[in-house]
Scaffold this active site. Structure first.
Site, PDB file in Angstrom:
ATOM      1  N   ARG A   1      57.460  34.537 116.189  1.00  0.00           N
ATOM      2  CA  ARG A   1      57.102  33.664 115.072  1.00  0.00           C
ATOM      3  C   ARG A   1      57.849  34.018 113.792  1.00  0.00           C
ATOM      4  NH1 ARG A   1      57.381  29.305 113.938  1.00  0.00           N
ATOM      5  NH2 ARG A   1      56.453  28.959 115.984  1.00  0.00           N
TER       6      ARG A   1
ATOM      7  N   LYS B   1      64.386  28.239  91.318  1.00  0.00           N
ATOM      8  CA  LYS B   1      63.138  27.725  91.879  1.00  0.00           C
ATOM      9  C   LYS B   1      63.079  28.069  93.367  1.00  0.00           C
ATOM     10  CE  LYS B   1      62.946  24.001  88.481  1.00  0.00           C
ATOM     11  NZ  LYS B   1      62.981  22.529  88.246  1.00  0.00           N
TER      12      LYS B   1
ATOM     13  N   LYS C   1      67.922  27.979  77.279  1.00  0.00           N
ATOM     14  CA  LYS C   1      67.280  26.730  77.668  1.00  0.00           C
ATOM     15  C   LYS C   1      66.442  26.179  76.525  1.00  0.00           C
ATOM     16  CE  LYS C   1      66.324  26.021  81.884  1.00  0.00           C
ATOM     17  NZ  LYS C   1      65.675  25.945  83.210  1.00  0.00           N
TER      18      LYS C   1
ATOM     19  N   GLU D   1      71.663  24.840  77.326  1.00  0.00           N
ATOM     20  CA  GLU D   1      71.087  23.567  77.773  1.00  0.00           C
ATOM     21  C   GLU D   1      71.041  22.570  76.633  1.00  0.00           C
ATOM     22  OE1 GLU D   1      67.430  23.168  80.527  1.00  0.00           O
ATOM     23  OE2 GLU D   1      66.622  22.847  78.512  1.00  0.00           O
TER      24      GLU D   1
ATOM     25  N   ASP E   1      70.463  18.363  80.646  1.00  0.00           N
ATOM     26  CA  ASP E   1      69.184  18.274  81.343  1.00  0.00           C
ATOM     27  C   ASP E   1      68.529  16.924  81.140  1.00  0.00           C
ATOM     28  OD1 ASP E   1      67.048  19.409  82.899  1.00  0.00           O
ATOM     29  OD2 ASP E   1      65.885  19.545  81.052  1.00  0.00           O
TER      30      ASP E   1
END
Length: 285
Positions: free
Chosen positions: A101, A136, A168, A199, A220
């Protein structure tokens, strides 16, 4: 430690962690099989895909039982047809069952990432745009998932918060607009060997950043026509700063972003939402 040794350590650690989680003190079901029973099992893809995760699947079986024999029949990055075998494992039936598994989990997850990445790469083929991943990722599996992105033809963004500067929206929100140039300059001075990226969520800010010449500007959630406007401004000003587009990227949106002139397209869903690929382990008769 060189990159190859680092990679091997990542694979071993991931396999050991997965086996420890799954087997625990003992595989109480598999120990019902006679200890002397041996066999050969084949791992195969039940659907077409791009393969990733074969090394860590092998490491799982070696973690369970170092006496097992592993025979690869494919390699990461290969395009597989449904029913195609990727490896054989031979030895104690108990050990094979204990590792089954975990090995399949790695294959299905990482091949899913590689396969989805390949779809995006194909979507922008011919435009010159490159598909990037993001941070992410599944906690603890980042290096493996980013490897899977490369298997699918994508390019890795920064690995973490330590190998590139990326200012960012939430960083810029804490800085006055008049201090932006100073912030970019400071980022360069304090990290002379690392790329500095900034960004921009508006065309005006992106145009302002073109004059500051960071190593990359991240556009963005800009519409394709807005991306094209920034690209045209870069051309008019004689700049060469690479432009990265992001934000809710689907296959169709990626095509539009690439057509608008984005050099890079970052896609969070490669690692946070890719569909697992169905793999199986069957005994050879």
């Amino acid at each position: 430690m060189n990159p190859q040794e680092t990679w091997k350590a990542v694979v071993r650690e991931a396999a050991a962690r997965a086996v420890g989680e799954d087997v625990g003190p003992a595989d109480i079901t598999s120990r019902l099989i006679p200890a002397e029973r041996a066999g050969t099992a084949v791992l195969l893809a039940r659907e077409s895909c791009v393969l990733a995760g074969l090394e860590v699947a092998e490491a799982v079986f070696r973690e369970v039982d170092g006496r097992l024999k592993w025979k690869p029949l494919a390699k990461d990055g290969d395009r597989l047809e449904a029913g195609q075998a990727v490896a054989e494992v031979e030895g104690s039936a108990r050990s094979v069952l204990s590792g089954e598994r975990c090995a399949l989990n790695f294959l299905q997850r990482l091949s899913g990432v590689a396969t989805r990445t390949a779809e995006f790469v194909q979507a922008v083929e011919g435009t010159g745009a490159k598909i990037l991943d993001t941070r992410k990722t599944t906690p603890g599996l980042r290096a493996l998932e980013k490897h899977a992105v490369r298997c699918g033809g994508g390019v890795n963004h920064r690995m973490g918060l330590y190998d590139a500067v990326l200012l960012k929206e939430n960083h810029l929100a804490l800085v006055a607009e008049k201090d932006l140039a100073e912030l970019v300059q400071r980022a360069r001075q304090e990290n002379p060997d690392l790329p500095v990226m900034v960004e921009a969520d508006k065309v005006g800010l992106a145009k302002q950043l073109l004059a500051l010449k960071p190593d990359r500007i991240l556009l963005d959630n800009l519409k394709p026509e807005e991306i094209r406007e920034v690209v045209q401004e870069r051309s008019r000003s004689g700049g060469q700063t690479p432009l990265e587009a992001s934000g809710g990227v689907t296959l169709e949106r990626a095509k539009a972003m690439a057509a608008a002139g984005a050099d890079f397209i970052s896609v969070g869903s490669l690692t946070h939402s890719s569909k697992a690929i169905d793999f199986a382990l069957d005994w050879k008769r």
